[in-house]
Design a protein around this motif. Structure first.
Motif, short mmCIF file in Angstrom:
data_model
loop_
_atom_site.label_atom_id
_atom_site.label_comp_id
_atom_site.label_asym_id
_atom_site.label_seq_id
_atom_site.Cartn_x
_atom_site.Cartn_y
_atom_site.Cartn_z
N SER A 23 0.78 -1.23 0.00
CA SER A 23 0.00 0.00 0.00
C SER A 23 0.82 1.29 0.00
O SER A 23 0.42 2.23 -0.67
CB SER A 23 -0.99 0.00 1.14
OG SER A 23 -0.44 -0.62 2.25
N THR A 31 -3.50 9.96 -3.70
CA THR A 31 -3.82 11.13 -2.92
C THR A 31 -4.21 12.34 -3.75
O THR A 31 -4.97 13.17 -3.31
CB THR A 31 -2.61 11.54 -2.05
OG1 THR A 31 -1.47 11.53 -2.89
CG2 THR A 31 -2.44 10.58 -0.90
N GLU A 91 -4.42 14.74 0.54
CA GLU A 91 -5.54 14.39 1.42
C GLU A 91 -5.18 13.31 2.42
O GLU A 91 -4.55 12.32 2.06
CB GLU A 91 -6.67 13.81 0.57
CG GLU A 91 -7.69 14.78 0.10
CD GLU A 91 -8.68 14.06 -0.78
OE1 GLU A 91 -9.42 13.20 -0.28
OE2 GLU A 91 -8.69 14.35 -1.99
N TYR A 92 -5.60 13.48 3.66
CA TYR A 92 -5.46 12.41 4.64
C TYR A 92 -6.70 12.32 5.52
O TYR A 92 -7.34 13.33 5.80
CB TYR A 92 -4.22 12.64 5.53
CG TYR A 92 -2.95 12.22 4.86
CD1 TYR A 92 -2.64 10.87 4.75
CD2 TYR A 92 -2.07 13.16 4.34
CE1 TYR A 92 -1.48 10.47 4.12
CE2 TYR A 92 -0.90 12.76 3.71
CZ TYR A 92 -0.61 11.41 3.61
OH TYR A 92 0.54 11.01 2.99
N ASP A 93 -6.97 11.12 5.97
CA ASP A 93 -8.13 10.88 6.83
C ASP A 93 -7.64 10.45 8.20
O ASP A 93 -6.84 9.53 8.32
CB ASP A 93 -8.96 9.75 6.21
CG ASP A 93 -10.00 9.21 7.18
OD1 ASP A 93 -10.47 9.98 8.03
OD2 ASP A 93 -10.33 8.02 7.08
N LEU B 272 -2.76 2.26 5.16
CA LEU B 272 -4.01 2.47 4.43
C LEU B 272 -4.53 3.89 4.62
O LEU B 272 -5.63 4.21 4.18
CB LEU B 272 -5.07 1.47 4.91
CG LEU B 272 -4.84 0.00 4.55
CD1 LEU B 272 -5.94 -0.85 5.13
CD2 LEU B 272 -4.76 -0.19 3.06
N GLN B 273 -3.73 4.75 5.30
CA GLN B 273 -4.20 6.08 5.65
C GLN B 273 -4.70 6.87 4.45
O GLN B 273 -5.64 7.64 4.55
CB GLN B 273 -3.09 6.86 6.32
CG GLN B 273 -3.55 7.58 7.55
CD GLN B 273 -2.43 7.71 8.55
OE1 GLN B 273 -1.27 7.85 8.19
NE2 GLN B 273 -2.77 7.68 9.82
N SER B 274 -4.06 6.67 3.30
CA SER B 274 -4.45 7.48 2.15
C SER B 274 -5.61 6.89 1.36
O SER B 274 -6.08 7.48 0.42
CB SER B 274 -3.25 7.74 1.25
OG SER B 274 -2.40 6.63 1.28
N PHE B 275 -6.06 5.69 1.75
CA PHE B 275 -7.26 5.15 1.11
C PHE B 275 -8.44 5.35 2.04
O PHE B 275 -9.03 4.38 2.53
CB PHE B 275 -7.13 3.65 0.85
CG PHE B 275 -5.98 3.29 -0.02
CD1 PHE B 275 -6.09 3.36 -1.39
CD2 PHE B 275 -4.78 2.89 0.54
CE1 PHE B 275 -5.02 3.03 -2.19
CE2 PHE B 275 -3.71 2.58 -0.26
CZ PHE B 275 -3.82 2.64 -1.63
N ALA B 276 -8.77 6.61 2.29
CA ALA B 276 -9.75 6.91 3.34
C ALA B 276 -11.02 6.10 3.19
O ALA B 276 -11.49 5.48 4.13
CB ALA B 276 -10.06 8.39 3.31
N ARG B 279 -10.63 2.14 3.53
CA ARG B 279 -9.78 1.62 4.60
C ARG B 279 -10.55 0.75 5.58
O ARG B 279 -10.16 -0.37 5.88
CB ARG B 279 -9.13 2.78 5.34
CG ARG B 279 -8.41 2.34 6.58
CD ARG B 279 -7.35 3.29 6.97
NE ARG B 279 -7.89 4.56 7.42
CZ ARG B 279 -7.24 5.34 8.26
NH1 ARG B 279 -6.08 4.98 8.72
NH2 ARG B 279 -7.76 6.49 8.63
#
Lengths: 403, 320
Positions: A23, A31, A91-93, B272-276, B279
């Motif tokens: 990943s 992103t 972008e980050y979640d 996996l942070q960037s596959f919000a 994820r």
């Protein structure tokens, strides 16, 4: 263990390992999607990375998702104006989790962003401030409204302000005080009942400020009652409130509970004026309370489509074209926060952290949620809008500043 | 007479500890482990401490506890309040940790003594309630700053977490292999049988629960002093479930499993942070897959031991 079982377990292990391993390499392509329509930056053309750090999943994903849309729209418009992909959104979640926010703030700082917009909530924001400030990354928060959150120690109003931390929203207390001001001046109220969420810092900040300001202006707080987020039956407290004598009921909380409280209060025959804060600002309020119950309801907000300025109307139109929906307040705030960063970059013309910080600090910003400059705590000086609802529809907006 | 502590296996573990410390140090100075990974390492370390302490209660003693986040919050807030009082002096971390441990012991005894005298899953319900009570209490206290939580400076770095990780592992594993631990395992396997053998089951259940609570509280302190913000909502029921997932994922009763799964889950989360958007789906699907193909967890009850390894070599030599 037989062979079949062993193979199965090995497969499961391999799946886990390969997912974990592959990943990171694909993440860089995942992103940055919003620049597809623009020409990529040519040789010699400057590009700037802007971190978009939001709660895209988890408990407060509503705000994060709306703000992410606002930010992406701002970047898209700026790129269209520049004629090439000048700004890149990273972008980050953070999954609405403040320890994830710490990791992301570190990641963003190491990726060389010129600034970060977000997170949406005060808790997650506070977790990132020390990191971003130390690595000289400007943070413009769209909606971290907690009192003094931009200070090193939010419990101590005299502590230093983080040099690189800014926000485009007003504080909880400012909003509460503005409502008290409006209730006394315009609605001529002298007795108020407060009903708020005991478990939310937002609610507590509002209550404290409303209480202080209302009392200062000569009013009387008849009672302060509490509910807990997630409650659905408020009849016990409302019966109690119904027996009191008061002019206005101030509900300090979000639409989920506020909608039900308004509905149950009106059904019970409480026909007093109901006041609220920007937590009311959602379509869900109308669904929960019923449009016929939303008369004589006022709330404070940073954004309204009523009497929209030319600038605001342009934003609303662009947002509708892009996402096919009405923008929420959070989207507008994020749009402003992102544009503020972009404006600072345009003024400075380079990615120099200190110069950008100075530019942001001294900015004179005309945004869709109002025109403002920053005060000493890097909080905007702007007036609060009080919106009046008639049958669930915003009918008028007055601008108020607490004195 | 004192038993010789310098056995081959103990020396091998000592080498592993020193070796991994040095390796991490080298990797950091070489720039392979950057600041991001250092933050991830903190999460992993704290998660491992939480997982092995819960594993002691669930996996070894067989008592289902859903209040681990509650003890974590006691440790976190004790440290938070004391750090605030002492204006962020470095020693305040350890004073706070001590206070947290003491409060945790008292609270654990209060929760466990009545419920662990009973057989069955009463502890699960009691700890579930306890976790919520703690959260509500913290939410309404002035000193903990209510729902807004405390904003704290970062006072510890990975070496501190590493040291506490080593201490926790040594204490919990030693406890498991001591006479007390064996009694705990017998309680898990068959409570009536172990009572017949003269084991005071209540005593051992409470003992394991208190030890678990102590290390959860230590993990809480480490969390509070390295992640800037503590809020009551962080330590909700969901946090207890998260820890439980790590334990079940790795295998109930296997400390090696807890290590592996805490590591895997954290790495997975970060990568996996960037596959919000997908994820949580991937994360959930993986858990389901694991539970279908490995219902006993990744490692089941397997434990990595140097003694086994040495035995294997020894046998091979004999054969030759």
């Amino acid at each position: 263990m037989n062979l079949k079982k062993m193979i199965k377990s090995m497969l499961a292990l391999i799946l886990v390992a390969s997912l974990a391993a592959c990943s990171p390499s694909t993440s860089s392509t995942g992103t940055t999607e919003q620049g597809e329509t623009d020409t990529p930056a040519a040789e010699g053309q400057e590009t700037y990375k802007i971190g978009l750090h939001y709660e895209l999943t988890g408990a407060v994903a509503d705000y994060g998702v709306a703000e992410n849309k606002g930010s992406k729209l701002a970047i898209k418009l700026a790129n269209e104006a520049a004629g090439y992909e000048k700004y890149v959104g990273v972008e980050y979640d953070n999954k609405s989790d403040s320890s994830e926010a710490v990791t992301i703030a570190t990641t963003l700082a190491s990726e060389g962003v010129i600034g970060v917009v977000g997170p949406a909530t005060s808790g997650a924001s506070a977790a990132t401030y020390q990191i971003s400030n130390d690595s000289q990354v400007i943070v413009v928060s769209p909606s971290a409204t907690q009192n003094n959150i931009t200070l090193v120690d939010p419990n101590n109003a005299d502590s230093d302000v983080y040099e690189y931390i800014f926000r485009v929203c007003f504080e909880d207390s400012y909003q509460g005080a503005a409502m008290a001001q409006y209730a006394t001046d315009t609605l001529a109220a002298s007795k108020a009942v407060i009903y708020g969420d005991s478990a939310s810092d937002y609610s507590k900040g509002l209550i404290e400020a409303f209480d202080t300001q209302f009392t200062k202006l000569g009013g009387e707080i008849v009672a302060t009652e509490y509910y807990t987020a997630g409650d659905t039956d408020f009849s016990a407290v409302l019966t109690n409130i119904n027996s009191m004598e008061f002019d206005v009921l101030y509900i300090a909380g979000y639409y989920n509970e506020a909608g039900l409280i308004i509905k149950q209060a009106k059904e019970m025959g409480i026909d007093k004026v109901i006041l609220g804060a920007d937590g009311f600002d959602s379509e869900s309020l109308i669904e929960l309370a019923g449009a016929e119950n939303l008369n004589d309801v006022y709330y404070t907000t940073a954004y309204t489509a009523v009497d929209a300025s030319e600038k605001l109307q342009a934003f609303i139109d662009a947002y509708k074209v892009e996402y096919n929906e009405e923008p929420a307040m959070f989207a507008a705030l994020a749009f402003d926060a992102t544009n503020l960063l972009i404006q600072a970059v345009e003024e400075v013309g380079s990615a120099d952290a200190a110069a950008l910080q100075a530019a942001v600090k001294g900015i004179n910003f005309n945004g869709v949620t109002g025109d403002f400059t920053f005060d000493d705590t890097h909080t905007p000086i702007k007036s609060v809008l009080v919106v009046k609802l008639v049958d669930g529809v915003q009918s008028s907006a007055d601008s108020v500043s607490p004195q | 007479m004192r038993k010789n502590q310098f056995t081959k296996t103990n020396l091998a573990w000592l080498l592993v500890i020193i070796g991994s410390y040095l390796l991490i140090n080298v990797l950091i100075s070489a720039g392979v482990i950057n600041k991001i990974y250092q933050t991830v390492m903190l999460t992993i370390g704290i998660n491992i401490i939480l997982a092995i302490s819960l594993n002691l209660i669930i996996g070894i003693t067989g008592q289902f506890s859903l209040g681990h986040a509650g003890f974590m919050s006691i440790g976190a807030y004790s440290a938070g309040v004391i750090v605030k009082m002492m204006d962020g002096a470095p020693s305040s971390v350890y004073i706070g940790m001590l206070v947290g441990i003491l409060i945790s012991i008292v609270v654990a005894l209060i929760v466990a003594t009545p419920t662990l005298r009973l057989k069955g899953d009463y502890l699960a319900i009691a700890t579930l309630g306890f976790g919520e009570i703690i959260r509500i209490v913290i939410q309404n206290m002035k000193i903990t700053n209510g729902a807004a939580g405390l904003v704290l400076p970062k006072l510890i770095d990975w070496p501190v977490v590493f040291v506490f990780l080593v201490i926790s592992t040594i204490v919990i594993v030693s406890f498991t292999y001591s006479a007390y631990g064996r009694a705990c395992i017998s309680v898990r396997e068959d409570e009536i049988a172990s009572e017949t053998m003269g084991i005071n089951t209540t005593k051992y259940k409470i003992m394991a629960f208190v030890v678990g609570a102590i290390f959860a509280s230590i993990a809480g302190t480490l969390y509070a002093t390295s992640f800037y913000v503590i809020k009551p909502e962080i330590f909700s029921f969901n946090k207890s479930i998260d820890i439980l997932v790590i334990v079940v994922f790795g295998g109930m009763g296997s400390f090696t499993g807890s290590f592996v799964s805490a590591l895997l889950i954290s790495v997975l989360n970060t990568s996996l942070q960037s596959f919000a958007d997908i994820r949580t789906i991937i994360y959930g699907a993986l858990l389901v897959l694991i539970m279908i193909f490995r219902p006993q967890g990744l490692l089941g009850k397997y434990e990595f031991k140097f003694s086994k390894l040495f035995d294997k070599f020894a046998k091979k030599e004999v054969r030759q």
